[in-house]
Design a protein around this motif. Structure first.
Motif, PDB file in Angstrom:
ATOM      1  N   LEU A 295       0.827  -1.211   0.000  1.00  0.00           N
ATOM      2  CA  LEU A 295       0.000   0.000   0.000  1.00  0.00           C
ATOM      3  C   LEU A 295       0.860   1.259   0.000  1.00  0.00           C
ATOM      4  O   LEU A 295       0.453   2.303  -0.498  1.00  0.00           O
ATOM      5  N   ASN A 296       2.071   1.154   0.555  1.00  0.00           N
ATOM      6  CA  ASN A 296       2.960   2.313   0.604  1.00  0.00           C
ATOM      7  C   ASN A 296       3.514   2.693  -0.768  1.00  0.00           C
ATOM      8  O   ASN A 296       4.171   3.732  -0.909  1.00  0.00           O
ATOM      9  N   ASP A 297       3.248   1.855  -1.790  1.00  0.00           N
ATOM     10  CA  ASP A 297       3.644   2.220  -3.149  1.00  0.00           C
ATOM     11  C   ASP A 297       2.667   3.205  -3.770  1.00  0.00           C
ATOM     12  O   ASP A 297       2.892   3.679  -4.883  1.00  0.00           O
ATOM     13  N   PHE A 298       1.587   3.501  -3.056  1.00  0.00           N
ATOM     14  CA  PHE A 298       0.552   4.377  -3.585  1.00  0.00           C
ATOM     15  C   PHE A 298       0.380   5.595  -2.700  1.00  0.00           C
ATOM     16  O   PHE A 298       0.657   5.566  -1.514  1.00  0.00           O
ATOM     17  N   GLU A 299      -0.096   6.664  -3.318  1.00  0.00           N
ATOM     18  CA  GLU A 299      -0.427   7.887  -2.590  1.00  0.00           C
ATOM     19  C   GLU A 299      -1.903   7.847  -2.211  1.00  0.00           C
ATOM     20  O   GLU A 299      -2.710   7.165  -2.839  1.00  0.00           O
ATOM     21  N   SER A 300      -2.277   8.612  -1.193  1.00  0.00           N
ATOM     22  CA  SER A 300      -3.687   8.839  -0.918  1.00  0.00           C
ATOM     23  C   SER A 300      -4.267   9.648  -2.088  1.00  0.00           C
ATOM     24  O   SER A 300      -3.575  10.514  -2.629  1.00  0.00           O
ATOM     25  N   PRO A 301      -5.481   9.365  -2.560  1.00  0.00           N
ATOM     26  CA  PRO A 301      -6.480   8.452  -1.999  1.00  0.00           C
ATOM     27  C   PRO A 301      -6.430   7.036  -2.556  1.00  0.00           C
ATOM     28  O   PRO A 301      -7.316   6.233  -2.261  1.00  0.00           O
ATOM     29  N   MET A 302      -5.398   6.696  -3.356  1.00  0.00           N
ATOM     30  CA  MET A 302      -5.346   5.369  -3.983  1.00  0.00           C
ATOM     31  C   MET A 302      -5.167   4.248  -2.973  1.00  0.00           C
ATOM     32  O   MET A 302      -5.472   3.098  -3.258  1.00  0.00           O
TER      33      MET A 302
ATOM     34  N   ASN B 135      13.870   2.122   7.836  1.00  0.00           N
ATOM     35  CA  ASN B 135      12.992   1.140   8.489  1.00  0.00           C
ATOM     36  C   ASN B 135      12.633  -0.017   7.562  1.00  0.00           C
ATOM     37  O   ASN B 135      11.805  -0.864   7.899  1.00  0.00           O
ATOM     38  N   GLY B 136      13.234  -0.058   6.370  1.00  0.00           N
ATOM     39  CA  GLY B 136      12.964  -1.142   5.422  1.00  0.00           C
ATOM     40  C   GLY B 136      11.758  -0.902   4.542  1.00  0.00           C
ATOM     41  O   GLY B 136      11.468  -1.695   3.645  1.00  0.00           O
ATOM     42  N   SER B 137      11.040   0.187   4.783  1.00  0.00           N
ATOM     43  CA  SER B 137       9.846   0.497   4.000  1.00  0.00           C
ATOM     44  C   SER B 137      10.232   1.217   2.713  1.00  0.00           C
ATOM     45  O   SER B 137      11.316   1.797   2.613  1.00  0.00           O
ATOM     46  N   VAL B 138       9.309   1.181   1.724  1.00  0.00           N
ATOM     47  CA  VAL B 138       9.556   1.931   0.491  1.00  0.00           C
ATOM     48  C   VAL B 138       9.405   3.429   0.734  1.00  0.00           C
ATOM     49  O   VAL B 138       9.764   4.247  -0.106  1.00  0.00           O
ATOM     50  N   ARG B 139       8.829   3.780   1.875  1.00  0.00           N
ATOM     51  CA  ARG B 139       8.759   5.181   2.287  1.00  0.00           C
ATOM     52  C   ARG B 139       9.517   5.344   3.594  1.00  0.00           C
ATOM     53  O   ARG B 139       9.771   4.394   4.304  1.00  0.00           O
ATOM     54  N   GLY B 140       9.815   6.557   3.904  1.00  0.00           N
ATOM     55  CA  GLY B 140      10.453   6.794   5.191  1.00  0.00           C
ATOM     56  C   GLY B 140      11.819   7.412   5.061  1.00  0.00           C
ATOM     57  O   GLY B 140      12.393   7.516   3.978  1.00  0.00           O
ATOM     58  N   PHE B 141      12.327   7.827   6.185  1.00  0.00           N
ATOM     59  CA  PHE B 141      13.610   8.519   6.280  1.00  0.00           C
ATOM     60  C   PHE B 141      14.748   7.592   5.861  1.00  0.00           C
ATOM     61  O   PHE B 141      14.782   6.418   6.227  1.00  0.00           O
ATOM     62  N   VAL B 142      15.698   8.129   5.088  1.00  0.00           N
ATOM     63  CA  VAL B 142      16.846   7.357   4.620  1.00  0.00           C
ATOM     64  C   VAL B 142      18.110   7.936   5.244  1.00  0.00           C
ATOM     65  O   VAL B 142      18.449   9.100   5.016  1.00  0.00           O
ATOM     66  N   GLY B 143      18.796   7.130   6.027  1.00  0.00           N
ATOM     67  CA  GLY B 143      20.009   7.588   6.693  1.00  0.00           C
ATOM     68  C   GLY B 143      21.200   7.669   5.751  1.00  0.00           C
ATOM     69  O   GLY B 143      21.223   7.035   4.691  1.00  0.00           O
ATOM     70  N   ALA B 144      22.199   8.437   6.176  1.00  0.00           N
ATOM     71  CA  ALA B 144      23.395   8.646   5.350  1.00  0.00           C
ATOM     72  C   ALA B 144      24.112   7.346   5.028  1.00  0.00           C
ATOM     73  O   ALA B 144      24.674   7.190   3.936  1.00  0.00           O
TER      74      ALA B 144
END
Length: 479
Positions: free
Chosen positions: A187-194, A408-417
């Motif tokens: 589901l994280n591959d999609f934006e709201s409202p999709m 965090n392993g998600s397709v979204r989220g903060f990416v560390g250096a």
């Protein structure tokens, strides 16, 4: 196609007011002009007209531009904004797109004038300008739609729009797509409202309205080529309407002698001179660019900078001037090895430079295709819209790039250096990078063959013009 048919073909183009949508539409114009005798009229607004006129300055007299007033006094929009590139925030997109509907009366008045003076055989308009479908219908003119997306994205979204069982899952829980068991998404591959189980609100209403207008149109013009995604194109044309026509990659349209002469006469920009120097030094360069509309937090920008610094890889990073104030320290630390550019650049010229061996990209489809066509492997770091799906396609379906995931392993989220550093090194120096580099060369060669005379995209464009214009009476008048 015979010249007799072409000599009477007049096509109207109406791009959405955004560089990422306008540029490929101008490339469509050039593609059409390769078929002798076709004339083109482009609709735009006053503020967007200079860019279009300059881009097509060598195409006279076969291209003309009609300027329409952009609506004023829209409560949600700051005055003077006529392009999404000027947005202070992408939250303005829906009010902006909906405001374009107020241009419909002027558009139809101009269409009527064109009909009186000789007629229009076809309209190619951006999918976001959904209201142009009713205008085309009113004049009995075939309308083709351009969205700037590939068949992979369009097909998967349409399938999942029908089959909504995945909406019960968690955001990072993988699921397969009906009809394509090898495709795994979240589901994280999609934006709201999709990715909403009960979608509603202005954004959803806009999606519905564009979808209805598209379904009533006569075809989709797609910036892709058959050999890139045959299963997805075949599925779409078997299961859905309207028909999709792959006539790209648009960016491979042949440059005119005028263009080539202008390039040679213009002085080299500083960043090209810098790339020339890297080539002399025998250093490979990573090109970094996330488009003109990605909204990146200061914290994330700092981690990007730290990762690039630690990677010890040479890089050219094109950033939006707004929000890039914190990069001065990086520029000092990597002087000679890295270059930060805050101006508009010719991205294809950079990607085509012999020293550029990797492309860290947001995976907008224009950028992804440009990487493929110049045979530069992609480090996919999507930010918004359908870019997450493009990143899946680039890394998993085509194998022409690697993927950056959040800490965090998600397709979204903060990416560390540390992740930035690791993935940059892998793309530029690792075994996986070598593998995708080899693959992108193969796919880039297939793209070139598709666009050559007799190739799949060349033949498809001939068929599209033939089917759309053969039986079309161009003298359409309002009742």
């Amino acid at each position: 196609m015979g010249s007799d048919l072409n000599s009477s073909v007049h096509i109207v183009l109406f791009p959405f007011m955004s560089k990422g949508h306008t540029i490929p539409m101008l490339q469509i114009a050039r593609l059409l002009l390769l078929r002798r005798g076709i004339t083109i009229t482009i609709f735009t607004t006053h503020a967007n007209s200079p860019f279009i006129r300059q881009s097509l300055s060598d195409t006279q007299p076969n291209v003309s531009v009609i300027e329409l007033d952009f609506p004023t006094n829209i409560p949600e929009l700051p005055p003077g904004i006529e392009s999404t590139d000027q947005f202070p925030s992408m939250s303005l997109f829906i009010p902006f797109a909906n405001a374009t509907k107020l241009m419909q009366p002027d558009f139809e008045k101009a269409l009527n004038n064109l009909s009186i003076s000789g007629g229009v055989n076809c309209i190619i308009s951006d999918g976001f300008l959904f209201w142009t479908q009713k205008s085309a219908e009113k004049f009995s003119i075939p309308r083709l739609v351009f969205y700037g997306m590939n068949n992979y994205v369009m097909t998967l979204c349409r399938i999942l729009g029908r089959n909504r069982s995945h909406l019960k899952l968690g955001l990072d829980e993988p699921f397969t797509v009906p009809g394509f068991p090898s495709v795994k998404l979240t589901l994280n591959d999609f934006e709201s409202p999709m990715n909403d189980s009960n979608p509603q609100g202005p954004h959803f209403e806009f999606i519905v309205e564009t979808g209805i207008a598209t379904s009533k149109s006569q075809g989709l013009v797609v910036n892709s080529f058959y050999e890139l995604e045959p299963a997805f194109l075949d599925y779409w044309n078997r299961e859905f309407v309207p028909k999709a026509w792959c006539v790209g990659p648009f960016g491979l349209v042949e440059k005119t002698k005028y263009d080539q002469a202008a390039e040679k006469s213009n002085p080299k920009p500083d960043w090209i001179k810098w790339l020339d120097q890297k080539s002399v030094e025998g250093r490979s360069v990573l090109y970094v660019a996330f488009g003109s509309q990605a909204e990146i937090t200061k914290e994330q920008l700092r981690e990007m900078a730290a990762g690039l610094e630690r990677s010890e890889v040479s890089f050219l990073w094109v950033v939006r001037s707004k929000g890039s104030e914190g990069l001065e320290e990086l520029e000092e630390k990597v002087k000679g090895r890295g270059l930060v550019v805050r101006e508009w650049v010719d991205q294809v010229e950079i990607l085509g430079h012999e020293s550029v061996k990797g492309f860290m990209s947001h995976c907008g489809w224009n950028s992804a295709l440009e990487g493929i066509c110049t045979a530069v492997p992609i480090l996919a770091w999507p930010m918004m819209a359908e870019q997450h799906l493009n990143a899946r396609m680039v890394a998993e379906e085509l194998g022409v790039g690697l993927r950056i995931l959040g800490s965090n392993g998600s397709v979204r989220g903060f990416v560390g250096a540390e992740i930035v550093e690791k993935m940059v090194r892998e793309l530029m120096e690792g075994e996986e990078g070598e593998k995708v580099s080899k693959k992108v060369k193969e796919v880039g060669e297939a793209a070139r063959k598709a666009m050559e005379e007799g190739g799949s995209s060349w033949r498809t464009l001939d068929q599209l013009i033939d089917e759309t214009c053969r039986n079309t009476d161009p003298t359409h008048l309002l009742p």
